[in-house]
Motif scaffolding. Structure first.
Motif, PDB file in Angstrom:
ATOM      1  N   CYS A   5     -14.110  18.346 -24.167  1.00 38.73           N
ATOM      2  CA  CYS A   5     -12.914  18.693 -23.543  1.00 38.73           C
ATOM      3  C   CYS A   5     -11.578  18.878 -24.133  1.00 38.73           C
ATOM      4  O   CYS A   5     -11.557  18.091 -24.976  1.00 38.73           O
ATOM      5  N   LEU A   6     -11.246  19.805 -24.053  1.00 33.27           N
ATOM      6  CA  LEU A   6      -9.710  20.669 -24.276  1.00 33.27           C
ATOM      7  C   LEU A   6      -8.493  19.814 -23.700  1.00 33.27           C
ATOM      8  O   LEU A   6      -8.570  20.026 -22.096  1.00 33.27           O
ATOM      9  N   VAL A   7      -7.670  18.831 -24.345  1.00 35.10           N
ATOM     10  CA  VAL A   7      -6.407  17.967 -23.179  1.00 35.10           C
ATOM     11  C   VAL A   7      -5.411  19.191 -23.764  1.00 35.10           C
ATOM     12  O   VAL A   7      -4.821  19.102 -24.568  1.00 35.10           O
ATOM     13  N   ARG A  19      -6.563  11.659 -23.645  1.00 33.59           N
ATOM     14  CA  ARG A  19      -8.321  11.495 -25.130  1.00 33.59           C
ATOM     15  C   ARG A  19      -8.240  10.696 -25.162  1.00 33.59           C
ATOM     16  O   ARG A  19      -9.996   9.873 -24.927  1.00 33.59           O
ATOM     17  N   ARG A  20      -8.013   9.109 -24.814  1.00 35.95           N
ATOM     18  CA  ARG A  20      -8.806   7.629 -25.098  1.00 35.95           C
ATOM     19  C   ARG A  20      -9.653   7.851 -23.661  1.00 35.95           C
ATOM     20  O   ARG A  20     -10.635   7.234 -23.953  1.00 35.95           O
ATOM     21  N   PHE A  27     -16.750  12.443 -24.666  1.00 35.63           N
ATOM     22  CA  PHE A  27     -16.395  14.042 -24.780  1.00 35.63           C
ATOM     23  C   PHE A  27     -16.286  13.783 -26.401  1.00 35.63           C
ATOM     24  O   PHE A  27     -14.891  12.526 -26.876  1.00 35.63           O
ATOM     25  N   THR A  28     -16.168  15.033 -26.509  1.00 35.76           N
ATOM     26  CA  THR A  28     -15.778  15.563 -28.104  1.00 35.76           C
ATOM     27  C   THR A  28     -14.033  15.604 -27.736  1.00 35.76           C
ATOM     28  O   THR A  28     -14.248  16.734 -26.445  1.00 35.76           O
ATOM     29  N   SER A  44     -12.110  30.013 -30.305  1.00 34.39           N
ATOM     30  CA  SER A  44     -12.593  29.551 -31.751  1.00 34.39           C
ATOM     31  C   SER A  44     -13.899  28.759 -30.997  1.00 34.39           C
ATOM     32  O   SER A  44     -15.032  28.581 -31.464  1.00 34.39           O
ATOM     33  N   ALA A  45     -13.522  27.837 -29.958  1.00 30.45           N
ATOM     34  CA  ALA A  45     -15.087  26.961 -29.173  1.00 30.45           C
ATOM     35  C   ALA A  45     -14.342  26.725 -28.121  1.00 30.45           C
ATOM     36  O   ALA A  45     -13.762  26.221 -27.757  1.00 30.45           O
ATOM     37  N   MET A  46     -15.110  27.303 -27.095  1.00 30.72           N
ATOM     38  CA  MET A  46     -15.016  27.155 -25.181  1.00 30.72           C
ATOM     39  C   MET A  46     -15.591  26.030 -25.186  1.00 30.72           C
ATOM     40  O   MET A  46     -16.465  25.584 -25.741  1.00 30.72           O
ATOM     41  N   PRO A  47     -14.526  25.106 -24.411  1.00 34.41           N
ATOM     42  CA  PRO A  47     -15.155  23.635 -24.438  1.00 34.41           C
ATOM     43  C   PRO A  47     -15.937  23.478 -22.628  1.00 34.41           C
ATOM     44  O   PRO A  47     -15.524  24.762 -22.127  1.00 34.41           O
ATOM     45  N   ASP A  48     -16.442  22.582 -22.553  1.00 32.09           N
ATOM     46  CA  ASP A  48     -16.849  21.767 -21.370  1.00 32.09           C
ATOM     47  C   ASP A  48     -15.998  21.715 -20.074  1.00 32.09           C
ATOM     48  O   ASP A  48     -16.236  22.204 -19.483  1.00 32.09           O
ATOM     49  N   ALA A  49     -14.969  21.182 -20.452  1.00 29.40           N
ATOM     50  CA  ALA A  49     -14.210  20.637 -19.862  1.00 29.40           C
ATOM     51  C   ALA A  49     -12.892  21.131 -20.337  1.00 29.40           C
ATOM     52  O   ALA A  49     -12.285  21.407 -21.345  1.00 29.40           O
TER      53      ALA A  49
END
Length: 125
Positions: A5-7, A19-20, A27-28, A44-49
């Motif tokens: 997941c990207l926040v 994040r926590r 999740f990473t 560089s890396a497509m997240p799942d969420a």
């Protein structure tokens, strides 16, 4: 396999809290302080969420989302807006731009968990 997941939020404090919550859900997590940085992360890396703030400097949430969804691989992540923008117009626009869900700030871990469940990224026991 671990979900990613990207926040995306210009507030370091909000990113830390989210994040926590996400790490507790296994999740990473990666972070970006605006939509411009978020697009670089996705390249560089497509997240799942993606948990996405609305108002940010340089590139706001809606601009990021339109750019993301126009990419060939941009339909992959589930995007959840996390914002204080409560006007129905903004919610409608977010969905039109390709958001999967919408969370109002302030939110808690239960609400994030519920939305991740609704978009099919986690299951509740």
């Amino acid at each position: 396999m671990t979900k990613t997941c990207l926040v995306v939020d210009d507030s370091r404090a909000v990113r830390r809290v989210v994040r926590r919550i996400l790490e507790d859900l296994s999740f990473t997590v990666s972070e970006a302080e605006n939509g411009q940085v978020a697009l670089e992360v996705c390249s560089s890396a497509m997240p799942d969420a993606i948990l996405l703030d609305w108002n940010m400097p340089l590139s706001d949430g809606p601009s990021f989302l339109k750019a993301l969804r126009s990419r060939p691989d941009g339909s992959t992540p589930k995007v959840i807006f996390c914002t204080s923008q409560s006007e129905l117009d903004n919610i409608t626009r977010a969905i039109d731009y390709g958001a999967n869900e919408y969370i109002m700030k302030p939110f808690d871990s239960d609400l994030i968990k519920e939305k991740l469940c609704e978009v099919g990224l986690i299951t509740t026991n």
